[in-house]
Design an enzyme around this catalytic site. Sequence first.
Site, PDB file in Angstrom:
ATOM      1  N   HIS A 316      31.147  41.616  46.722  1.00 31.77           N
ATOM      2  CA  HIS A 316      32.597  41.499  46.874  1.00 31.77           C
ATOM      3  C   HIS A 316      33.261  41.022  45.586  1.00 31.77           C
ATOM      4  CE1 HIS A 316      36.385  40.917  49.060  1.00 31.77           C
ATOM      5  NE2 HIS A 316      36.527  39.849  48.302  1.00 31.77           N
ATOM      6  N   HIS A 334      36.496  41.460  40.617  1.00 30.65           N
ATOM      7  CA  HIS A 334      37.093  40.529  39.669  1.00 30.65           C
ATOM      8  C   HIS A 334      36.268  40.360  38.397  1.00 30.65           C
ATOM      9  CE1 HIS A 334      40.118  39.320  42.582  1.00 30.65           C
ATOM     10  NE2 HIS A 334      39.163  39.200  43.485  1.00 30.65           N
ATOM     11  N   LYS A 381      44.569  48.649  43.491  1.00 30.60           N
ATOM     12  CA  LYS A 381      44.414  47.194  43.484  1.00 30.60           C
ATOM     13  C   LYS A 381      45.692  46.665  42.855  1.00 30.60           C
ATOM     14  CE  LYS A 381      41.978  43.222  43.553  1.00 30.60           C
ATOM     15  NZ  LYS A 381      41.425  42.576  44.754  1.00 30.60           N
TER      16      LYS A 381
END
Length: 439
Positions: A316, A334, A381
């Site tokens: 994730h 990220h 995103k």
Amino acid sequence: MDGLIKGLLDVALDAIGNDDGDRRSGSQNQDERSRSTWAQVVTGEEDKGEEENGGRRQGHHRNQWNREEEKCGQTEEWEIAGSRPSRRPQKGYDNDEYGGQHDNNQNYWKQKEEKEESNDGWETVGKKPPRRPQKIKTDHWNKYKQPASEQEYSDEIEHGDNTEPSEEELADLSLACNKLWELDINRLVPGKDYQIDCGEGKKVYQKEDMAEGSLFNWLNEDVFRRSTFSRFCSLLDNYNPHEGYKETITSEERQEEAAFIEEISRTAPIKYLFKYLSTKGIVSGNYQDFKRMMTNLWFDLYGRGGTSSCSSAFEHVFVGEIKNRGEQEVSGFHNWLQFYLEEAKGRVDYQGYIFPRRRGQTPDSETQLLTIQFEWNGVLKSVSSTLVGVSPEFEIALYTLCYYVGGEDNQVQLGPYPVNIKCYRFGNKIGSVFPIAEC
């Protein structure tokens, strides 16, 4: 004699007549061919024929990971990444959803580029400028799948008292996080190890593409020779990006995970993390137990989106996932290395940076904390923060420290950057953790 002359004239006249008939017939056939070609253009039959011969272009579908890999060439020791217009896959290491690695066919893309360049003076709109070709050496990644006893690791470096947390750092999470920043000797230097172009800024709700090119202009290929970087990158292809897809982790992939934890455990940030947590009594003083705990924390599978064993903290936070419930959206994702590799393969389209909260804090090529917007295989995103150029061991240490010692919001200082490390718990697991720029 008169009879002979008359006979010759008749033959000549017949030949002339036949020639005129052939011309009329040829003209008629040519007109019919012209009408037929035009009819194909109007009705689309010609395009249909081209599609049946393989001319159909592929769009951004959620199963594009599979479709791209249908065009595979021979695997080479070096794989090129970066020399492409955006939004088009290019020759680089590609991974299917089951963890295999493939090459796109170089001749296919070369022919396609030549075809696009020969467009009779028309300029194609919407293409971003090409990037400097990048070479990523991946042949040694297979060694990371070997049993632990057959792995080769970097020599441990003595850091002396640098990895011993002070009383002040034990009492102040921000000071401890800033110490991790100082210990990150593997952090890259902007302009020397890589170069980015932030493009233009935008607000979160703005959907237009504000970036004329890619975020990364280039990355020094020596970066992928650094052991923690290359081991980290070898893990990125172990997952299916669609949330709810049940993951199957092979024994070889388990070896990769354990080998990555072993490699980063030889670095200063992870040694500091261990001493910090053991001093506070959060973990035992046994380093082997600590490494097993780290492997479980980051790589154990758990359920997300209604499906069991379909996600992990590592997948994730660093790889990213696609939510398929309702409108598709990107969650997680990220990590700057994942961004670079996916952008090089044409799967990421950088859309621009998000305006900072404070005026006058415009990011530039030297900035190492960015808030950006992008599309991943056509899925948006809308806002994402990422630390650029930091090492994998630094991020693992930073996020683990905040998970065990901090709360949901962790206001810390990382070098010149005031940051909120947002940490969401998922039972006794990391649900998500990421930086938010505070300026």
